[in-house]
Design an enzyme around this catalytic site. Structure first.
Site, PDB file in Angstrom:
ATOM      1  CD  GLU A 285      16.592  -5.986 -45.563  1.00  0.00           C
ATOM      2  OE1 GLU A 285      15.614  -6.747 -45.466  1.00  0.00           O
ATOM      3  OE2 GLU A 285      17.008  -5.527 -46.643  1.00  0.00           O
ATOM      4  CG  ASP A 327      -0.488 -10.120  -3.039  1.00  0.00           C
ATOM      5  OD1 ASP A 327       0.352 -10.794  -2.439  1.00  0.00           O
ATOM      6  OD2 ASP A 327      -0.331  -8.924  -3.355  1.00  0.00           O
ATOM      7  CG  ASP A 621      -0.738  -5.226  -2.352  1.00  0.00           C
ATOM      8  OD1 ASP A 621       0.222  -5.553  -1.621  1.00  0.00           O
ATOM      9  OD2 ASP A 621      -1.904  -5.604  -2.144  1.00  0.00           O
ATOM     10  CG  ASP A 625       4.691  -6.705  -1.693  1.00  0.00           C
ATOM     11  OD1 ASP A 625       5.196  -7.467  -0.852  1.00  0.00           O
ATOM     12  OD2 ASP A 625       3.477  -6.470  -1.760  1.00  0.00           O
TER      13      ASP A 625
HETATM   14  P1  ATP Z   1      -2.565 -10.287   0.693  1.00  0.00           P
HETATM   15  O1  ATP Z   1      -1.128 -10.373   1.036  1.00  0.00           O
HETATM   16  O2  ATP Z   1      -3.127 -11.476   0.027  1.00  0.00           O
HETATM   17  O3  ATP Z   1      -2.958  -9.005   0.050  1.00  0.00           O
HETATM   18  P2  ATP Z   1      -3.652  -9.380   3.154  1.00  0.00           P
HETATM   19  O4  ATP Z   1      -4.221  -8.151   2.565  1.00  0.00           O
HETATM   20  O5  ATP Z   1      -4.516 -10.119   4.090  1.00  0.00           O
HETATM   21  O6  ATP Z   1      -3.271 -10.422   2.120  1.00  0.00           O
HETATM   22  P3  ATP Z   1      -1.911  -7.805   4.701  1.00  0.00           P
HETATM   23  O7  ATP Z   1      -2.548  -6.593   4.154  1.00  0.00           O
HETATM   24  O8  ATP Z   1      -0.453  -7.879   4.849  1.00  0.00           O
HETATM   25  O9  ATP Z   1      -2.274  -9.040   3.843  1.00  0.00           O
HETATM   26  O10 ATP Z   1      -2.624  -8.083   6.090  1.00  0.00           O
HETATM   27  C1  ATP Z   1      -2.118  -9.019   7.012  1.00  0.00           C
HETATM   28  C2  ATP Z   1      -2.953  -9.011   8.247  1.00  0.00           C
HETATM   29  O11 ATP Z   1      -2.848  -7.741   8.883  1.00  0.00           O
HETATM   30  C3  ATP Z   1      -4.436  -9.211   8.003  1.00  0.00           C
HETATM   31  O12 ATP Z   1      -4.786 -10.570   8.088  1.00  0.00           O
HETATM   32  C4  ATP Z   1      -5.088  -8.436   9.117  1.00  0.00           C
HETATM   33  O13 ATP Z   1      -5.217  -9.238  10.274  1.00  0.00           O
HETATM   34  C5  ATP Z   1      -4.079  -7.327   9.414  1.00  0.00           C
HETATM   35  N1  ATP Z   1      -4.472  -6.080   8.773  1.00  0.00           N
HETATM   36  C6  ATP Z   1      -4.752  -5.879   7.486  1.00  0.00           C
HETATM   37  N2  ATP Z   1      -5.063  -4.604   7.239  1.00  0.00           N
HETATM   38  C7  ATP Z   1      -4.967  -3.953   8.410  1.00  0.00           C
HETATM   39  C8  ATP Z   1      -5.152  -2.603   8.831  1.00  0.00           C
HETATM   40  N3  ATP Z   1      -5.494  -1.653   7.981  1.00  0.00           N
HETATM   41  N4  ATP Z   1      -4.967  -2.312  10.141  1.00  0.00           N
HETATM   42  C9  ATP Z   1      -4.596  -3.260  10.992  1.00  0.00           C
HETATM   43  N5  ATP Z   1      -4.406  -4.527  10.660  1.00  0.00           N
HETATM   44  C10 ATP Z   1      -4.600  -4.902   9.403  1.00  0.00           C
END
Ligand code: ATP
Length: 875
Positions: A285, A327, A621, A625
């Site tokens: 059990e 990521d 994140d 997603d």
């Molecule tokens: P991961 O997916 O590994 O977390 P990441 O954080 O680079 O990677 P995203 O956050 O989707 O992925 O960012 C993609 C792209 O967008 C970055 O390479 C950057 O050029 C641009 N980016 C990221 N953050 C900003 C922001 N706050 N404002 C404008 N552009 C951004």
């Protein structure tokens, strides 16, 4: 005005009603309100109290039969056995209750760890607080990905969209407004209100909290959020099924033994007691509850190591994970961005070299500081690390040239307080852009920043020291070259552009820009990433990097930490889109880096690996997603940077956002599974020994070897502790040297059954040898010797079941619980054997010294043989 009409009044009236200003509540007032209104939590449905849990331990058919048997034996004058049966049942119920409470507590603490936080404005400062501390009157900032934790009225909405399906059942996103809504409309039509339990899917807003805790609409729908019903995991279900099938088999055996007892002229009561005790001794059990307890302890340990399990099923799947898609930013890297070099007009600058009186530099800084939602409070960044890196860069200039800045009206405070944001389109990882509209020097101006490859194509002009001129392809190529150079060094690059324009800001306005420059930033890999990647490869798990960043940056980082090796492929989201499902499935084993992916790409990657028979873990994140996290076998959300939406969809949350934590969790998951399997082996092989011994004597026409009390004693008292101790066996390095477990392979494999029966046979043989030795003196002696040998042999057997290796390699002291369990079991046995007063209660005879020596020797034999077999097998 009643609360019901909160959507009817103006923002000004609302603020007056709640006695709050744009600066939010003061800390003191918030504390007062918290005492007055209570915490912002939903009360859970009433739990079973401890006495109720205790009583429910008796709601088992076999226990009920035993209670009836105890009653019958009392009426027939056999008070001693009544007392023993009841005593054993009570102790067993106490142990069961303790285990239940302990498992419940550990699940509760896990639930607390994964409860959401909220961003509020208090004393004029934006800060993050636990959602339970939110009070009516608080001003809460809502951003895409947030879970709404209280009811409230929107003060300012910037394209806010929310999903209210938990309240209205409507799965489509609804747009929200800050305008007054007239009339006594239904909840779904109150477009200026948001409700607890909804998710922000797009945009940004400020809301004033109007109801918390049980006062919220969600709280009013009684029972909706009541403690999620604990569902059984697949392993528990399959063990339950196995147990019930086994129970039927055992009941048949018991019926046969019962008939044999009657045939041998035992009394009806004795025959029944014996058959029931045999059933208790033989039916496992405890299987399902062992799984619960070992899993609860395992998840507690994982939580201490930063992996919070939200779904117990994940503990089982963790052991089978063969692909981990992770990521880059923050998980494999530190997410500590620092601006490196700035590229403007074909020249590279360090941050402190920017010339604030130069108009191009100045607009680039406007774009970096104003088109930015982060803030720095007490030297701590709040918001997106990419964005507060830009603020930190600005502060470095500010410190150097504070007086010039003031002169130029470029002080951070002046900039951020004086410039009013007119409109905005927030960053999202699909568009990879963020835009805001400000009135700059009297001209409406759209400021945009984002990924170079996306923004550059939307630029028609370039701003230089001598003004604005059309941009040539050659200039664009130069910028692309510079982007490539930055990226090859593993730098993250943002590009900046603007346009003066009267048009409304939405995604269709993000064209025809004037290019300003590029800013590069480093985000070093986490120190432990390379070792964790190597460990996952040794463990037969394929690590894959999936990032929104540029391909060249991604490959540079992936190479540094060992994810990308020579001969591997790196793909962009666009290249992935161009592939068919079958092409992807064919090539997927070679692809170790995916760059510039969109959240939809992630789903295809998970599916392709799954079609190849893999168990896939996927991190995420962002708000988009969630579907990929749900699709993956183990969705992993980030505790620090992750949105509440992603946490809601995940099976596991990393409280340190660290890739290495996933690998530790896999090791723990494998350990939990191994320990459960070993505990089951211990219980089943011991039960097999008992059944074989009884069957042997029944078939040979010999006197019954055990009294019911003996079997109850062994099964309910001495057995449970070693089984639990086996469940606590610590994880060792070897767990990550094996390949992942085949998810289709259950615990009860052929090999497992053979081991179980062999070990059961050895223990039964030892007990029956002792029985025959005792039988030369008397049947009471035979029974006592058989009972003592079986108990002691099973206690020794606890050490055999700790692992597949010999005890010399495992180390006798490496699991102190097994030593405690052994000591407790032997002490109980010694009490029964050596205290004369207990002899009649437990039906044992006096044992001479030689008999004691024989019992110890015989009980030890199976363990010696099993250990020798282990040593030989490992050689
Ligand atoms: P991961 O997916 O590994 O977390 P990441 O954080 O680079 O990677 P995203 O956050 O989707 O992925 O960012 C993609 C792209 O967008 C970055 O390479 C950057 O050029 C641009 N980016 C990221 N953050 C900003 C922001 N706050 N404002 C404008 N552009 C951004």
């Amino acid at each position: 005005m009643t609360q019901k009409n909160i959507w009817n009044i103006s923002v000004k009236e609302l603020m007056e009603k709640y006695q709050v200003t744009e600066q939010g509540l003061t800390t003191a007032r918030a504390e007062e309100l918290r005492l007055e209104k209570g915490e912002n939590i939903l009360q859970e449905s009433r739990r079973k109290s401890i006495p109720e849990v205790f009583i429910s331990q008796f709601a088992d058919l076999l226990v009920v039969i035993l209670i009836i048997a105890a009653a019958i034996s009392m009426f027939s004058g056999n008070t001693e056995s009544t007392i023993v049966i009841l005593l054993v049942l009570v102790i067993n119920a106490i142990l069961g209750t303790l285990q239940h409470v302990k498992a419940q507590r550990s699940l509760d603490s896990l639930r607390q760890l994964s409860s959401p936080g909220a961003k509020v404005i208090r004393d004029g400062v934006k800060r993050e607080i636990p959602s339970k501390d939110i009070v009516p009157g608080d001003i809460v900032i809502l951003e895409a990905g947030d879970m709404i934790v209280a009811d409230g009225r929107i003060l300012h909405s910037y394209s806010l969209q929310v999903n209210e399906s938990s309240l209205t059942g409507e799965s489509a996103n609804v747009e929200k407004t800050d305008a007054i809504i007239e009339g006594d409309v239904a909840l779904a039509d109150r477009a200026n209100m948001v409700y607890s339990g909804s998710l922000v899917t797009y945009g940004r807003a400020e809301m004033l909290v109007t109801a918390t805790g049980m006062e919220t609409e969600l709280g009013k729908i009684a029972g909706l959020m009541n403690a999620a019903k604990e569902r059984k995991t697949p392993l528990q279900e399959s063990l339950d099924k196995f147990s019930s099938r086994l129970a039927i088999l055992i009941l048949i055996i018991c019926a046969v033994v019962f008939c044999l007892c009657i045939y041998r002229r035992m009394t009806l009561l004795d025959s029944m007691m014996f058959a029931v005790a045999l059933a208790v001794a033989a039916i496992p059990e405890a299987l399902s509850s062992i799984v619960t307890i070992v899993q609860a302890f395992g998840t507690q340990k994982m939580a201490k190591e930063n992996a919070i399990i939200k779904n117990l099923k994940a503990v089982e799947s963790l052991g089978c994970v063969s692909v981990i898609c992770s990521d880059k930013t923050g998980t494999l890297t530190q997410n500590k961005m620092t601006v490196q070099q700035i590229y403007i007009e074909d020249r590279l600058y360090e941050p402190d070299q920017l010339d604030l009186l130069n108009q191009t530099h100045r607009y680039l800084l406007y774009d970096a500081v104003l088109n930015n939602d982060s803030s720095i409070v007490d030297d701590k960044g709040i918001g997106d690390p990419t964005e507060y890196a830009l603020l930190e860069m600005f502060r470095r200039i500010e410190a150097d040239t504070s007086s010039i800045l003031k002169e130029a009206n470029m002080h951070e405070d002046i900039l951020r307080q004086n410039m009013q944001r007119l409109e905005e389109v927030p960053f999202d990882s699909d568009r990879k852009l963020m835009s805001t509209k400000y009135m700059l020097h009297g001209v409406p101006t759209i400021l945009t920043k984002g990924a170079v490859d996306v923004l550059l194509d939307r630029c028609d002009y370039v701003r230089c020291s001598d003004g604005i001129r059309p941009m040539t392809e050659a200039e664009k190529d130069k910028i692309r070259m510079q982007n490539q150079l930055f990226s090859e060094n593993g730098l993250r690059v943002l590009s900046f552009a603007y346009k003066e324009s009267e048009e409304n800001l939405d995604i269709h306005a993000e064209y025809g820009y004037t290019f300003l420059g590029l800013i590069s930033m480093v985000d070093p890999p986490r120190e432990e990433s390379a070792a964790a990647v190597a460990a996952s490869k040794r463990a037969g798990i394929r690590p894959v990097m999936i990032t929104g960043d540029h391909k060249v940056t991604a490959v540079a980082i992936a190479r540094r930490i060992g994810i990308y090796e020579e001969g591997d492929l790196a793909l962009t989201g666009a290249e992935l889109d161009a592939m068919s499902d079958s092409e992807l499935e064919e090539q997927i084993a070679q692809i170790s880096v995916y760059a510039r992916v969109s959240p939809e790409n992630k789903i295809r990657i998970v599916e392709a690996w799954q079609r190849r028979g893999n168990i896939v873990s996927m991190t995420g994140d962002g708000v988009n997603d969630a579907p990929a996290l749900k699709k993956a076998d183990i969705g992993v959300a980030m505790g620090i940077t992750g949105t509440e939406v992603s946490k809601d969809a995940a099976d596991m949350i990393l409280s340190d956002d660290n890739f290495a934590t996933i690998i530790k969790a896999v090791a723990n998951g494998r350990n939990v599974y191994r320990n459960i399997k070993n505990a089951i082996l211990f219980l089943l092989s011991g039960n097999t020994a008992g059944i074989l011994a009884v069957l042997y004597t029944s078939l040979m026409g010999l006197p019954v070897p055990f009294t019911p009390v003996h079997l109850l004693f062994i099964n309910l008292l001495t057995d449970s502790l070693p089984a639990l101790a086996i469940g606590m066996e610590p994880a060792d390095d070897d767990l990550l040297k094996e390949k992942p477990r085949n998810p289709r392979e259950g615990i009860l494999t052929r090999g497992f059954m053979i081991t179980m029966i062999t070990q059961g046979l050895l223990i039964a043989a030892a007990s029956m040898t002792a029985y025959h030795i005792g039988l030369t003196v008397s049947s009471a002696m035979a029974s006592t010797m058989a009972f003592a040998t079986l108990t002691l042999a099973r206690l020794f057997h606890g050490f055999n079941c700790r692992g597949s290796e010999s005890i010399f390699r495992l180390g006798l002291t490496s699991n102190r619980y097994s030593l405690y369990a052994f000591t407790a079991g032997v002490s109980l046995l010694a009490l029964v054997i050596f205290i004369p007063g207990l002899h009649s209660v437990f039906s044992v005879a006096d044992l001479p010294m030689t008999a004691l020596g024989q019992i110890v020797g015989l009980a030890f034999m199976p363990t010696v043989l099993i250990q020798i077999m282990k040593i030989i097998r490992h050689r």
